[in-house]
Design a protein around this motif. Structure first.
Motif, PDB file in Angstrom:
ATOM      1  N   GLU A 238     122.543  55.382  42.500  1.00 55.94           N
ATOM      2  CA  GLU A 238     121.491  54.650  41.813  1.00 55.94           C
ATOM      3  C   GLU A 238     120.158  54.807  42.549  1.00 55.94           C
ATOM      4  OE1 GLU A 238     124.064  51.006  39.763  1.00 55.94           O
ATOM      5  OE2 GLU A 238     122.548  50.578  41.272  1.00 55.94           O
ATOM      6  N   ARG A 239     119.084  54.625  41.773  1.00 53.90           N
ATOM      7  CA  ARG A 239     117.760  54.645  42.383  1.00 53.90           C
ATOM      8  C   ARG A 239     117.622  53.419  43.306  1.00 53.90           C
ATOM      9  NH1 ARG A 239     112.682  56.321  38.723  1.00 53.90           N
ATOM     10  NH2 ARG A 239     114.287  57.911  38.265  1.00 53.90           N
ATOM     11  N   GLU A 240     117.113  53.648  44.509  1.00 54.50           N
ATOM     12  CA  GLU A 240     116.991  52.553  45.470  1.00 54.50           C
ATOM     13  C   GLU A 240     115.565  52.474  46.009  1.00 54.50           C
ATOM     14  OE1 GLU A 240     119.303  53.096  49.008  1.00 54.50           O
ATOM     15  OE2 GLU A 240     118.535  55.108  49.408  1.00 54.50           O
ATOM     16  N   GLY A 241     115.144  51.272  46.310  1.00 49.72           N
ATOM     17  CA  GLY A 241     113.827  51.074  46.889  1.00 49.72           C
ATOM     18  C   GLY A 241     113.818  51.488  48.351  1.00 49.72           C
ATOM     19  N   VAL A 242     112.828  52.262  48.733  1.00 48.79           N
ATOM     20  CA  VAL A 242     112.691  52.736  50.102  1.00 48.79           C
ATOM     21  C   VAL A 242     111.638  51.921  50.845  1.00 48.79           C
ATOM     22  CG1 VAL A 242     112.030  54.702  51.540  1.00 48.79           C
ATOM     23  CG2 VAL A 242     113.381  55.069  49.465  1.00 48.79           C
ATOM     24  N   SER A 243     110.464  51.793  50.235  1.00 46.63           N
ATOM     25  CA  SER A 243     109.369  51.095  50.891  1.00 46.63           C
ATOM     26  C   SER A 243     108.358  50.657  49.843  1.00 46.63           C
ATOM     27  CB  SER A 243     108.704  52.016  51.925  1.00 46.63           C
ATOM     28  OG  SER A 243     107.674  51.330  52.621  1.00 46.63           O
ATOM     29  N   TYR A 244     107.769  49.471  50.044  1.00 45.36           N
ATOM     30  CA  TYR A 244     106.759  48.950  49.127  1.00 45.36           C
ATOM     31  C   TYR A 244     105.552  48.477  49.924  1.00 45.36           C
ATOM     32  CZ  TYR A 244     111.208  47.939  46.651  1.00 45.36           C
ATOM     33  OH  TYR A 244     112.463  47.984  46.117  1.00 45.36           O
ATOM     34  N   ILE A 245     104.397  48.431  49.251  1.00 47.09           N
ATOM     35  CA  ILE A 245     103.181  47.917  49.865  1.00 47.09           C
ATOM     36  C   ILE A 245     102.388  47.165  48.814  1.00 47.09           C
ATOM     37  CG2 ILE A 245     101.955  50.111  49.426  1.00 47.09           C
ATOM     38  CD1 ILE A 245     100.473  49.662  52.100  1.00 47.09           C
ATOM     39  N   ASN A 246     101.896  46.001  49.154  1.00 52.91           N
ATOM     40  CA  ASN A 246     101.170  45.238  48.148  1.00 52.91           C
ATOM     41  C   ASN A 246      99.750  45.799  47.983  1.00 52.91           C
ATOM     42  OD1 ASN A 246      99.914  44.196  50.456  1.00 52.91           O
ATOM     43  ND2 ASN A 246      99.656  42.185  49.505  1.00 52.91           N
ATOM     44  N   TRP A 247      98.972  45.210  47.101  1.00 52.78           N
ATOM     45  CA  TRP A 247      97.698  45.792  46.727  1.00 52.78           C
ATOM     46  C   TRP A 247      96.737  45.936  47.906  1.00 52.78           C
ATOM     47  CZ3 TRP A 247      93.112  43.206  47.468  1.00 52.78           C
ATOM     48  CH2 TRP A 247      93.217  41.842  47.771  1.00 52.78           C
ATOM     49  N   SER A 248      96.821  44.992  48.854  1.00 55.10           N
ATOM     50  CA  SER A 248      95.879  44.997  49.977  1.00 55.10           C
ATOM     51  C   SER A 248      96.403  45.773  51.179  1.00 55.10           C
ATOM     52  CB  SER A 248      95.568  43.571  50.399  1.00 55.10           C
ATOM     53  OG  SER A 248      96.733  42.965  50.953  1.00 55.10           O
ATOM     54  N   GLY A 249      97.688  46.073  51.165  1.00 50.93           N
ATOM     55  CA  GLY A 249      98.289  46.741  52.319  1.00 50.93           C
ATOM     56  C   GLY A 249      98.773  45.789  53.385  1.00 50.93           C
ATOM     57  N   GLN A 250      98.693  44.500  53.123  1.00 49.41           N
ATOM     58  CA  GLN A 250      99.040  43.521  54.157  1.00 49.41           C
ATOM     59  C   GLN A 250     100.506  43.112  54.102  1.00 49.41           C
ATOM     60  OE1 GLN A 250      96.139  40.341  53.698  1.00 49.41           O
ATOM     61  NE2 GLN A 250      94.814  41.298  55.209  1.00 49.41           N
ATOM     62  N   SER A 251     101.172  43.414  53.013  1.00 51.78           N
ATOM     63  CA  SER A 251     102.587  43.087  52.905  1.00 51.78           C
ATOM     64  C   SER A 251     103.371  44.382  52.718  1.00 51.78           C
ATOM     65  CB  SER A 251     102.828  42.143  51.727  1.00 51.78           C
ATOM     66  OG  SER A 251     104.176  41.752  51.673  1.00 51.78           O
ATOM     67  N   LEU A 252     104.351  44.590  53.592  1.00 52.53           N
ATOM     68  CA  LEU A 252     105.129  45.813  53.580  1.00 52.53           C
ATOM     69  C   LEU A 252     106.619  45.490  53.507  1.00 52.53           C
ATOM     70  CD1 LEU A 252     103.373  47.737  56.507  1.00 52.53           C
ATOM     71  CD2 LEU A 252     102.741  47.732  54.090  1.00 52.53           C
ATOM     72  N   TYR A 253     107.355  46.394  52.908  1.00 48.02           N
ATOM     73  CA  TYR A 253     108.816  46.292  52.872  1.00 48.02           C
ATOM     74  C   TYR A 253     109.403  47.659  53.196  1.00 48.02           C
ATOM     75  CZ  TYR A 253     113.475  46.717  50.908  1.00 48.02           C
ATOM     76  OH  TYR A 253     114.798  47.007  50.732  1.00 48.02           O
TER      77      TYR A 253
END
Length: 122
Positions: free
Chosen positions: A44-59
């Motif tokens: 299945e497709r899996e999330g690797v990394s995310y970043i919010n609009w400002s760049g201040q929240s990362l996953y």
């Protein structure tokens, strides 16, 4: 019309590095959360990394923490994924995604690119 385009994939040996880039048009880039997903054959497709609009929240997914770094340049409408110390298990098609929601998810509210292949050889 929203367009999301990835680049930077390729073939690399284990332990090597690659940097993926993603440009998005047809949307207010600085209002969208961005992210990288990957899908290996038969999985299945899996999330690797995310970043919010400002760049201040990362996953980061646990499997890539400490090896991958996500960043964005809102002036250039571009998202990046620096991938270091690559492993064979990182082999997959990598997809860039844009969404007004954070964290991102696989769903109708997400805009997708066509994907860029990353292959890590042993």
């Amino acid at each position: 019309q929203v367009q999301v385009v990835e680049s930077g994939g390729g073939l690399v040996q284990a332990g090597g590095s690659l940097r993926l880039s993603c440009t998005a048009s047809g949307l207010r880039f600085d209002q969208f959360a961005m992210g990288w997903f990957r899908q290996a054959p038969g999985k299945e497709r899996e999330g690797v990394s995310y970043i919010n609009w400002s760049g201040q929240s990362l996953y980061y997914a646990d499997s890539v923490k400490g090896r991958f770094t996500i960043s964005r340049d809102n002036r250039k409408n571009t998202l990046y994924l620096q991938m270091n110390r690559l492993k064979t298990e990182d082999t997959a098609m990598y997809y860039c995604a844009a969404s007004l929601l954070y964290p991102l998810r696989v769903g109708r509210d997400t805009h997708w690119g066509q994907g860029t292949q990353v292959t890590v050889s042993s």
